[in-house]
Design a protein around this motif. Sequence first.
Motif, mmCIF file in Angstrom:
data_model
loop_
_atom_site.group_PDB
_atom_site.id
_atom_site.type_symbol
_atom_site.label_atom_id
_atom_site.label_comp_id
_atom_site.label_asym_id
_atom_site.label_seq_id
_atom_site.Cartn_x
_atom_site.Cartn_y
_atom_site.Cartn_z
ATOM 1 N N GLY A 28 7.791 -4.350 2.991
ATOM 2 C CA GLY A 28 6.615 -3.282 3.006
ATOM 3 C C GLY A 28 6.025 -3.174 1.190
ATOM 4 N N MET A 29 5.314 -2.155 1.404
ATOM 5 C CA MET A 29 4.200 -2.092 0.437
ATOM 6 C C MET A 29 4.482 -1.189 -0.584
ATOM 7 N N VAL A 30 4.575 -1.608 -1.880
ATOM 8 C CA VAL A 30 4.750 0.303 -2.298
ATOM 9 C C VAL A 30 3.922 -0.077 -3.358
ATOM 10 N N ALA A 31 2.791 1.403 -3.855
ATOM 11 C CA ALA A 31 1.309 1.703 -4.428
ATOM 12 C C ALA A 31 1.663 1.978 -5.774
ATOM 13 N N TYR A 32 1.767 1.979 -6.586
ATOM 14 C CA TYR A 32 2.086 2.456 -7.977
ATOM 15 C C TYR A 32 1.114 2.582 -8.632
ATOM 16 N N CYS A 33 0.615 3.878 -9.467
ATOM 17 C CA CYS A 33 -0.321 4.564 -10.136
ATOM 18 C C CYS A 33 -0.991 3.875 -10.955
#
Length: 220
Positions: A28-33
């Motif tokens: 999966g892909m995790v988008a961070y700030c």
Amino acid sequence: MLLLGGDLVHIEVDVGPDCTLELEDVGGMVAYCAPRSAPRSPSQWTLDVRVGSGGTLLWRALPLVVAEGARVERRTQIDLDKGGCAVIRETIVLGRQGESGGRLKSHLSITDSDGPVLNEDLDVDGSFPEPGILGSARVLDAVIAVGFRPDPEPGAMLLDQAGAVARHLGDLMHESPMDDVWATWSEMARSGVPPMTSAVPVTAGGLSSPRGVDPVRSVE
């Protein structure tokens, strides 16, 4: 896979005529700030797909997790030549465990040889949930089939053109029934189900707007 604030990702997929391409994410892909130097810089993820005449695309995408503080702009464009079809899995999760989640602006556009098939815009923010879009849910799981008429699932939206959209809203990913929908619809696409040629009656899931009507923003 990580998506950091300010990152730009552009993916192009070209399926040749009468070919079948199956894609599955390795994770999966995790988008961070964004970093402190540019705290409001969004990350951008763009997907451009072309499916040639008689071709088939099957993409079982794993979840996109929009972590708290993240700002993501996502655009997906799928163009089908005559006789082409696609089945796409899209899963959005607002926040990691214990988080409310960041902001996502997503645009999906699908066209075939005759014109628009599906246009959707989704604008959600885990910090400010809106009734009528996601509400209190943090998981939006969807299977989208275009280019053929799949077996209808309870609550699925049948498109005016050949295709359908099935969605699940909830709090936990493992509670989604979309695995079964994906298995059924993708197998139909592999088997070469002929495209719809006749009108489809309205079902409980609703019927999409005809060609030329402005896109719908909210997602039930």
